[in-house]
Write an enzyme that holds these catalytic residues in place. Sequence first.
Site, PDB file in Angstrom:
ATOM      1  N   LYS A 268       0.824  -1.069  -0.019  1.00 38.02           N
ATOM      2  CA  LYS A 268       0.075   0.227   0.051  1.00 38.02           C
ATOM      3  C   LYS A 268       0.898   1.380   0.158  1.00 38.02           C
ATOM      4  CE  LYS A 268      -3.071   0.324   3.378  1.00 38.02           C
ATOM      5  NZ  LYS A 268      -3.150   1.677   4.106  1.00 38.02           N
TER       6      LYS A 268
ATOM      7  N   ARG B  24      -7.697  12.375  13.510  1.00 40.73           N
ATOM      8  CA  ARG B  24      -6.229  12.088  13.412  1.00 40.73           C
ATOM      9  C   ARG B  24      -5.399  13.267  13.353  1.00 40.73           C
ATOM     10  NH1 ARG B  24      -5.023   6.954   9.529  1.00 40.73           N
ATOM     11  NH2 ARG B  24      -2.988   7.081  10.874  1.00 40.73           N
TER      12      ARG B  24
ATOM     13  N   SER C 188       8.529   9.301  11.251  1.00 42.43           N
ATOM     14  CA  SER C 188       7.212   8.990  10.473  1.00 42.43           C
ATOM     15  C   SER C 188       7.722   9.167   9.121  1.00 42.43           C
ATOM     16  CB  SER C 188       6.296  10.154  10.990  1.00 42.43           C
ATOM     17  OG  SER C 188       5.136  10.088   9.846  1.00 42.43           O
TER      18      SER C 188
ATOM     19  N   ASP D 132       2.777  -0.973  11.921  1.00 41.98           N
ATOM     20  CA  ASP D 132       1.550  -1.409  11.683  1.00 41.98           C
ATOM     21  C   ASP D 132       1.457  -3.091  12.149  1.00 41.98           C
ATOM     22  OD1 ASP D 132       1.129   1.148  10.515  1.00 41.98           O
ATOM     23  OD2 ASP D 132       1.494   0.349   8.645  1.00 41.98           O
TER      24      ASP D 132
ATOM     25  N   ARG E  76      -4.715   2.081  18.442  1.00 43.84           N
ATOM     26  CA  ARG E  76      -4.524   0.705  18.510  1.00 43.84           C
ATOM     27  C   ARG E  76      -3.702   0.048  19.762  1.00 43.84           C
ATOM     28  NH1 ARG E  76      -2.260   0.252  12.401  1.00 43.84           N
ATOM     29  NH2 ARG E  76      -4.228   0.426  11.330  1.00 43.84           N
TER      30      ARG E  76
HETATM   31  C1  S3P Z   1       2.704   4.851   6.306  1.00 41.89           C
HETATM   32  C2  S3P Z   1       3.484   5.035   7.052  1.00 41.89           C
HETATM   33  C3  S3P Z   1       3.328   4.766   8.680  1.00 41.89           C
HETATM   34  C4  S3P Z   1       2.497   3.677   8.668  1.00 41.89           C
HETATM   35  C5  S3P Z   1       0.941   3.891   7.814  1.00 41.89           C
HETATM   36  C6  S3P Z   1       1.805   3.940   6.167  1.00 41.89           C
HETATM   37  C7  S3P Z   1       3.375   5.484   4.823  1.00 41.89           C
HETATM   38  O1  S3P Z   1       2.802   5.832   9.278  1.00 41.89           O
HETATM   39  O2  S3P Z   1       1.732   3.579   9.903  1.00 41.89           O
HETATM   40  O3  S3P Z   1       0.287   2.694   7.761  1.00 41.89           O
HETATM   41  O4  S3P Z   1       2.963   4.638   3.728  1.00 41.89           O
HETATM   42  O5  S3P Z   1       4.155   6.435   4.797  1.00 41.89           O
HETATM   43  P1  S3P Z   1       3.836   7.063   9.909  1.00 41.89           P
HETATM   44  O6  S3P Z   1       4.585   7.598   8.957  1.00 41.89           O
HETATM   45  O7  S3P Z   1       2.717   7.910  10.351  1.00 41.89           O
HETATM   46  O8  S3P Z   1       4.618   6.121  10.914  1.00 41.89           O
END
Ligand code: S3P
Length: 447
Positions: A29, A129, A173, A327, A358
Amino acid sequence: MIKKYNIKNKLSSYEVKGLIGIITPPSDKSISHRALLFSSLAVGKSTIYNLLHSEDVLNMVKALKTLGVKVINKNNICCVTGVGLNGFNTPNKHIDCGNSGTIARILLGAIGGSEIFVTLTGDSSLVNRPMDRVIKPLKKMGINFNSINNKLPLIIKGTSDILPIKYISPISSAQVKTTILLAGLNAHGTSEIIEPYSSRNHSENLLKYFGANIKYKTKLSGKNKVLITGGNNLKSCNITVPGDISSAAFALVAAIIIPGSSIKILNVGINYFRAGILEALDLMEAKIKLENKIINDYEEPVADILVQYSKLRGINLDSSFSARMIDEYPILAIAAAVASGKTRFCGLAELRYKESDRFRAIINGLVSCGIKVESNKDDIIIYGNNEVLGGATIDCLFDHRIAMSFIILGAISLKPIKVIGCKSISTSYPSFISEMNDIGMDIRVND
Ligand code: S3P
């Protein structure tokens, strides 16, 4: 575009004997979102093979079309005609990011370089969020926002005058890092992002592949620094998306905890910054083998995973794991629930800001199924028990990963587990129910 699996909202999962077979997990994804968005910012036509067909990704396609990008998807091949770094059109309607924090957050940095006004909104989970984590650095880069409490719905006003920044992020992040990198593509100069330790680096790998002027190191521990210099056009690319380790994790853990199981999971992306769950399960003494490993065109490792039922032992996972498997904690908590002894997951503050809280969902769900769980600040402590009572009804609050995790737990529980909110599973893994039932799960629709 999206094949309809029509997942029912209330499902029950019954005890089964063993899983046998081969799973091809859905496409990644994170990489699907980035492949679409970066192709939109490139010059010319990019082709994406094996794009994920799920609701979240469909919402990204819709968002890009609303911004004037041509996206055509036929026979599992997706063609995107890019509009260049600052070529988005003012949309004639708002953009609905649905359930996806990734769309909302990474789109902002990409939109920021076009001189347009856009309204972004999302579903009832997403509007709650936090967006301040991306609004703060993007404002410093000269992009304007109008919002209440830094949440969706919000209006972004892009600018042709993006300033480079040095941003020391308080959290690791990938969404924060990516949005700054995308805004940085339009900045006059070099932007620098530093995170406490590296989050997933798909954006870095793909931006390099698209020809961005980006500098980063694959640093396995400690602070991570990424530099991006604006002004370079992105070139169009061919991208093949590997399978998603975050989705593969459900079959992986299911096979490990259901006695008699032996399965193979094909074509899984095993990027170091995503594969914390493999390391954690290895520490728990799970029988996992990797086969047919390759490195793809944009430097992402991909492999098949062979896995068998294993007797697990409890472990302590320090907070350095959290960004590498953020995740996967819900499904790893299910493994910990049947391991011998105590498992401690440390540093899980970020789990509170996902599609649902979560941190709470893991604790409440396990406790309602008869497992002893404690929390201490941002840590969760799970006392493994080889007899899981189950029999609970779990409202996943429209959180796909909580839904799938407790469906897996039902397969080894004395009484079936009922999960409400399963429609959310189509955000990431629309074929989950049928594919898991095909290899031996017993997931039934509730009346
Ligand atoms: C993601 C980053 C993660 C993850 C999310 C997908 C991404 O979040 O939890 O499901 O595709 O960049 P964070 O960047 O907030 O950690």
